[in-house]
Design an enzyme around this catalytic site. Structure first.
Site, PDB file in Angstrom:
ATOM      1  N   ASP A  26     -15.514 -33.142  -1.504  1.00  0.00           N
ATOM      2  CA  ASP A  26     -15.617 -33.269  -0.047  1.00  0.00           C
ATOM      3  C   ASP A  26     -16.899 -33.988   0.379  1.00  0.00           C
ATOM      4  OD1 ASP A  26     -13.573 -31.263  -0.609  1.00  0.00           O
ATOM      5  OD2 ASP A  26     -13.542 -30.966   1.560  1.00  0.00           O
TER       6      ASP A  26
ATOM      7  N   ASP B  50      -9.912 -24.559   3.496  1.00  0.00           N
ATOM      8  CA  ASP B  50      -9.211 -24.864   2.249  1.00  0.00           C
ATOM      9  C   ASP B  50     -10.065 -24.595   1.008  1.00  0.00           C
ATOM     10  OD1 ASP B  50     -10.805 -27.035   3.014  1.00  0.00           O
ATOM     11  OD2 ASP B  50      -9.511 -28.535   2.099  1.00  0.00           O
TER      12      ASP B  50
END
Length: 304
Positions: free
Chosen positions: A208, A65
């Site tokens: 993240d 992603d």
């Protein structure tokens, strides 16, 4: 001034109204891309960003992603008659990932790969001479790094100082750009015409990761802190811990501890249909919070 556009603010999988992680930075016509998830090219086209002249691509980590859009983007740049090399910065594993990508496409330009840089560094490219980059190792399920982008601002030109140092006027503009000049065996230096230094712009990008202790000092004083906010509901803390992501509230707490000026939330889970439902979970902690959305743009100006 630095202009930023959030090309995609989704995590995991794209949605009809939300592409995957990508940030576009424009500074004095120089173009920088941070991550390149699915939908990046579409948003770039919609915002008229231009494909050919991207000078630098910074990748946080090699999950799909965040990099799957590179295959199409690099091809499009080649089809736009790009011949100048492109620099790609990333964590451990970025060279392997780019080797895999370049087995699928043929490019008419060279890729300069910088893997796992440490500390503060600048690029050899004179086009990006006013930019220095700093990285931090994050806590995700794969090698992942965060970025500080420091945009320098040249000191003001001091006419009185230049005259006192007998610097010919024909050299003033060159010296103001920080370039020394030798003329008739005499060397003129930038400090002979420049006044006091001026504060630049700091943009921090963290995505993240869990909210580890090294982040606040890393982002300290940032003019804009762009941070992942995978989950909005405080009750999703167990998911955040398991998947090594953050809650809205955790991102806002980092903004407070880092003394940043503004917080821009991004990288929303597909399960978060409407981030505004959870907006107060961040704003109650850090008031100057902005909820990102695809193609959101913001200008960060130099402060006098």
């Amino acid at each position: 001034m630095v202009n930023l556009t959030l090309l995609g603010c989704g995590g995991n999988v794209p949605l009809p109204n939300r592409f995957l992680s990508s940030l576009f930075i424009n500074f004095k016509g120089r173009k920088i891309l941070v991550d390149c998830g699915e939908g990046t090219q579409v948003s770039m086209k919609m915002k008229n960003c231009g494909f050919k002249d991207i000078d630098l691509i910074c990748i946080t980590h090699t999950h799909g992603d965040h990099i799957i859009g590179l295959i199409g983007l690099l091809s499009t740049m080649g089809n736009s008659e790009r011949t100048k090399p492109v620099t790609i910065v990333g964590p451990i594993g970025i060279k392997e990932a780019m080797n895999a990508i370049t087995t699928l496409i043929t490019l008419p330009y060279k890729l300069n790969i910088i893997e796992n840089p440490s500390g503060l560094f600048s690029l050899a490219d004179p086009i990006l001479a006013d930019l220095s980059i700093e990285t931090i190792n994050l806590d995700h399920s794969t090698e992942c790094i965060g970025y500080n982008f420091h945009f320098a601002r040249h000191p003001k030109f001091d006419v009185e100082k230049a005259s006192k140092n007998l610097v010919p006027k024909k050299y003033w503009s060159i010296l103001q750009r920080g370039v020394s000049i030798m003329d008739d065996e005499k060397t003129y230096y930038p400090e002979m015409v420049l006044g006091e230094s001026r504060k630049g712009i700091k943009i921090s990008m963290i995505t993240d990761t869990r909210p580890i202790e090294s982040i606040p000092s890393f982002i300290d004083g940032a003019d804009l802190f762009i941070c992942e906010a995978m989950y909005g509901d405080d009750l999703d803390i167990s998911k955040a811990i398991k998947n090594k992501h953050m809650l809205f509230r955790e991102a806002a707490s980092l903004a407070v501890r880092g003394n940043v000026k503004q917080l821009l939330l991004t990288h929303f889970s597909p399960s978060v249909d409407d981030p505004k439902v959870f907006e107060n979970n961040a704003k109650s902690v850090f008031k100057n919070t902005i909820l990102g959305y695809d193609r959101f743009s913001i200008d960060i100006n130099f402060q006098e």
